[in-house]
Write an enzyme that holds these catalytic residues in place. Structure first.
Site, PDB file in Angstrom:
ATOM      1  N   GLY A  57       0.875  -1.176   0.000  1.00  0.00           N
ATOM      2  CA  GLY A  57       0.000   0.000   0.000  1.00  0.00           C
ATOM      3  C   GLY A  57       0.903   1.213   0.000  1.00  0.00           C
ATOM      4  CD  GLU A  58       2.661   5.770  -0.172  1.00  0.00           C
ATOM      5  OE1 GLU A  58       2.663   5.438  -1.365  1.00  0.00           O
ATOM      6  OE2 GLU A  58       3.711   6.039   0.458  1.00  0.00           O
ATOM      7  CB  SER A  59       5.394   2.725   3.751  1.00  0.00           C
ATOM      8  OG  SER A  59       6.120   3.651   2.973  1.00  0.00           O
ATOM      9  CB  CYS A  89       5.097  -3.950  -1.329  1.00  0.00           C
ATOM     10  SG  CYS A  89       5.593  -2.723  -2.543  1.00  0.00           S
ATOM     11  NE  ARG A 118       7.811   5.711   0.662  1.00  0.00           N
ATOM     12  CZ  ARG A 118       7.291   6.891   0.361  1.00  0.00           C
ATOM     13  NH1 ARG A 118       7.891   8.008   0.710  1.00  0.00           N
ATOM     14  NH2 ARG A 118       6.173   6.963  -0.335  1.00  0.00           N
ATOM     15  CB  ILE A 146       3.191  -2.306  -7.461  1.00  0.00           C
ATOM     16  CG1 ILE A 146       2.593  -3.488  -8.234  1.00  0.00           C
ATOM     17  CG2 ILE A 146       2.433  -1.019  -7.758  1.00  0.00           C
ATOM     18  CD1 ILE A 146       1.181  -3.862  -7.811  1.00  0.00           C
ATOM     19  NE  ARG A 147       5.158   5.012  -7.232  1.00  0.00           N
ATOM     20  CZ  ARG A 147       4.961   5.877  -6.256  1.00  0.00           C
ATOM     21  NH1 ARG A 147       3.953   5.768  -5.450  1.00  0.00           N
ATOM     22  NH2 ARG A 147       5.786   6.880  -6.078  1.00  0.00           N
ATOM     23  CG  HIS A 182       2.342  -6.386  -4.251  1.00  0.00           C
ATOM     24  ND1 HIS A 182       1.534  -5.855  -3.269  1.00  0.00           N
ATOM     25  CD2 HIS A 182       3.111  -5.367  -4.697  1.00  0.00           C
ATOM     26  CE1 HIS A 182       1.784  -4.573  -3.136  1.00  0.00           C
ATOM     27  NE2 HIS A 182       2.738  -4.245  -3.988  1.00  0.00           N
ATOM     28  CD  GLU A 184      -0.015  -8.773  -1.712  1.00  0.00           C
ATOM     29  OE1 GLU A 184       1.047  -9.435  -1.685  1.00  0.00           O
ATOM     30  OE2 GLU A 184      -0.031  -7.532  -1.758  1.00  0.00           O
TER      31      GLU A 184
HETATM   32  N1  GLN Z   1       5.871   2.887  -2.776  1.00  0.00           N
HETATM   33  C1  GLN Z   1       5.048   2.419  -1.696  1.00  0.00           C
HETATM   34  C2  GLN Z   1       5.509   2.996  -0.394  1.00  0.00           C
HETATM   35  O1  GLN Z   1       6.151   3.608  -0.003  1.00  0.00           O
HETATM   36  C3  GLN Z   1       5.022   0.922  -1.593  1.00  0.00           C
HETATM   37  C4  GLN Z   1       4.331   0.359  -2.791  1.00  0.00           C
HETATM   38  C5  GLN Z   1       3.564  -0.875  -2.545  1.00  0.00           C
HETATM   39  O2  GLN Z   1       3.326  -1.305  -1.416  1.00  0.00           O
HETATM   40  N2  GLN Z   1       3.081  -1.444  -3.621  1.00  0.00           N
HETATM   41  O3  GLN Z   1       5.234   2.916   0.529  1.00  0.00           O
END
Ligand code: GLN
Length: 207
Positions: A57-59, A89, A118, A146-147, A182, A184
């Protein structure tokens, strides 16, 4: 009343941090393996859990919500006491000892002896998929990035289970597993299976 046999069958119960991000896919993967799960949003949800998954997700957002929900300190204490945890992630970023290119107010649990950057794969290839050779698996595991964070260094007690171009992407340190991709988001549940096996081993040792 639950018989001892059915109580034993319902364990372990694995929590999935559900503040934000791709938590439902983890719940589905664990359910497919017949494991009981619980979405974790408040400290009360940690009661009686045997392990925890931290999703992608987004940390930065997760860090903020972990603090405002009161979960941050509770999770830190539980993991310190030996609760197994699997971070994917953003979940890996939350576990790392050192986070590069994070936001200044971003917090991490610091339980995984690793330095992660990150969005470390840069803009051009910020999302990619590749087959990974994973220690302990007979055939490759399809990794969806993903990123993703890039693992720039790991400590001596961290076992590297898979790499991409030399960089660790799947690691284990004691009861902690972390993936920069990921697992999952594919139908392949083998890494969740490895985590569940780790959780069961811990339970057997406790008895
Ligand atoms: N770029 C996201 C982050 O900092 C992590 C990306 C992800 O969980 N798919 O947190």
């Amino acid at each position: 009343m639950q018989s001892a046999a059915s109580a034993a069958r319902s364990r372990p119960v694995i929590g999935v941090l559900a503040l934000q991000g791709a938590f439902r896919a983890h719940v589905r993967a664990l359910a497919e393996l017949g494991v009981a799960t619980r979405e974790v949003r408040t400290p009360a949800h940690l009661e009686g859990l045997d392990a925890l998954v931290m999703p992608g997700g987004e940390s930065t957002t997760m860090s903020r919500l972990l603090t405002s929900s009161g979960l941050f300190d509770e999770i830190k204490a539980r993991v310190h006491d030996g609760m197994p945890v699997f971070g994917t992630c953003a979940g890996m970023i939350l576990l790392a000892g050192e986070v590069l290119d994070g936001r200044p107010d971003q917090r991490s649990f610091g339980m995984l002896d690793a330095t992660v950057r990150r969005n470390g794969y840069g803009r051009q290839v910020d999302s990619f998929e590749t087959d990974l050779d994973v220690v302990g698996l007979d055939t490759p595991f399809h990794g969806v990035f993903i990123r993703a964070p890039r693992v720039e260094a790991v400590g001596p007690h961290v076992e590297v289970l898979a790499r991409v171009a030399g960089d660790p992407v799947l690691v284990r340190q004691d009861r902690i597993m972390a993936a920069s991709f990921h697992p999952e988001l594919t139908a392949d549940t083998r890494l969740h299976e490895q985590f569940v096996a780790l959780v069961r081993r811990e339970q057997d040792q406790e008895q």
